[in-house]
Design an enzyme around this catalytic site. Sequence first.
Site, short mmCIF file in Angstrom:
data_model
loop_
_atom_site.label_atom_id
_atom_site.label_comp_id
_atom_site.label_asym_id
_atom_site.label_seq_id
_atom_site.Cartn_x
_atom_site.Cartn_y
_atom_site.Cartn_z
N LYS A 74 34.95 42.08 50.02
CA LYS A 74 35.68 40.83 50.25
C LYS A 74 36.95 41.13 51.04
O LYS A 74 37.62 42.15 50.80
CB LYS A 74 36.02 40.20 48.90
CG LYS A 74 36.65 38.81 49.00
CD LYS A 74 36.85 38.21 47.61
CE LYS A 74 37.44 36.81 47.65
NZ LYS A 74 37.59 36.23 46.31
N SER A 149 35.57 31.76 45.69
CA SER A 149 36.00 32.10 47.02
C SER A 149 35.29 33.32 47.60
O SER A 149 35.38 33.55 48.81
CB SER A 149 37.51 32.35 47.03
OG SER A 149 37.83 33.46 46.24
N SER A 173 35.99 33.03 41.18
CA SER A 173 35.57 33.34 42.55
C SER A 173 34.44 34.35 42.71
O SER A 173 33.87 34.45 43.80
CB SER A 173 36.77 33.81 43.36
OG SER A 173 37.48 32.69 43.81
N1 GLN Z 1 38.45 28.04 42.62
C1 GLN Z 1 39.57 28.63 41.98
C2 GLN Z 1 40.80 28.43 42.82
O1 GLN Z 1 40.66 27.91 43.88
C3 GLN Z 1 39.33 30.10 41.73
C4 GLN Z 1 39.52 30.93 42.93
C5 GLN Z 1 39.44 32.40 42.61
O2 GLN Z 1 38.90 32.81 41.58
N2 GLN Z 1 40.04 33.20 43.46
O3 GLN Z 1 41.87 28.77 42.46
#
Ligand code: GLN
Length: 477
Positions: A74, A149, A173
């Site tokens: 990532k 994400s 994410s």
């Molecule tokens: N969807 C959540 C957010 O937007 C989690 C994102 C993540 O785990 N980085 O904060």
Amino acid sequence: MKWEKLSAIRLIEELKSGSITSEEISAYFLDKIKKVDRILNSFITLNEKAVEEAKKVDKNGRKGRLAGLPIAVKDNITTKGIRTTCASRILENYIPPYDAEVISRIKREGGIIIGKTNMDEFAMGSSGENSGFGPTKNPRDLNRVPGGSSSGSAAAIAAGLAPLALGSDTGGSIRAPASFTGIVGLKPTYGAVSRFGLIAYANSLEQIGPMGKNVLDTAYLYSIIYGEDEKDSTSLPSPPLSIERISDFEAKGVKVAVLTDLVSRVDEPVKKMFERGINYISEIGAEVNEVKLEGIDLALPAYYVIACSEASSNLARYDGVRFGVDCRTNLNWRDAYKEVRKLFGKEVKVRIMLGAYTLSAGFFEEYYVKAVKVRRRIRDGLKKLLKKYDYVAIPTMPVLPWRIGEKLDDPLYVYLSDALTVPANLAGVPAISLPIGLADGLPVGIQFIADEFEEEKLFGLAKRFEEKAGELEVVDL
Ligand code: GLN
């Protein structure tokens, strides 16, 4: 030979036996990425030196537990000499001078970093649409989001563009995209994996974690990255993890708590699939109990207050001087700062502003302090539950993957889709997502949560579950 059809563990055996070289396999995956990723957009940057590095691993006899296996990473995890953007235009040209601890560990075991995967900008999002480099598509249905994400890492695995990948999980994410693309992903216990070199979004919640086609592959990558690191003051020692013990795990008699108040609120197709999942859990001999956990519905608002507060503070460093594109030419400081900060995408700006608000004088007590108290309550509640039961089981996502673009005007819908993943982050406990199967052709994931540092036990149950549910085939694009 279609190497992407083999498990990562099997590929490593092939590498060790010499039936394929690291150079060949790295070239194979790079080639496939070049062909297929025009459709998918799962990578932001490829490692141009991957084949060269693979040759070196070959020359040294393909040593280490990864023996020259390519791995996708990532793009919020720093890689020395390879551009690391966080999918943000503000870091478009950032080339880190150092490797994240997890990258050092992978390299030490002979892993090859094949490329950096697309994501929601600074890991803020649940769909993969918030990237400054364009959205990633879901290989199982190209009109739909892959989840975020860690969108690119998940899509790359589901499409056979990499045998293993790293993601990060602040509020879901890793698990959300794993669920939406039909793969396996683990959010480790807070502190189990070093965050050294993970570009921060919300430090107190996030962990780097492994993603793979199946449970054992995912556990294998986990066994390489976990462990205490003096460079991360929040890291802690974990008990040893054994792939053999995971393979031999006995699920008979383990106690699983299903959180009914969360399950009752998911969409119908997900609910149906989850019921099938519950049947699998019973069939492998585990005991299923329906349980209520008071206050769990407060997890989501508490998460967003805490995450945005930390984000607004973390993202202050992108001033174009220390980090970020340099916009100083011919401008005074104030204008230069403005120019640089324009490069953030809309969602990132929203969260910086929300966080500045929840941390500001007068509102701090009302929002931040309250959210921290809720967090404590949720942690205490979950920990108490995990004393009585071995696992908590819930769906990973409350909805099926939506169409790309469909929810751009409905940010609340997207935030609400995190309702089932954020509790584990607030509590700091590990959680895994793996496929139950397909509903209308779209993957649905189940999530198991265990107590801190019980990753082995989590993988064990997941392994038995996977034998019932089956792995989803890699998509041929
Ligand atoms: N969807 C959540 C957010 O937007 C989690 C994102 C993540 O785990 N980085 O904060």
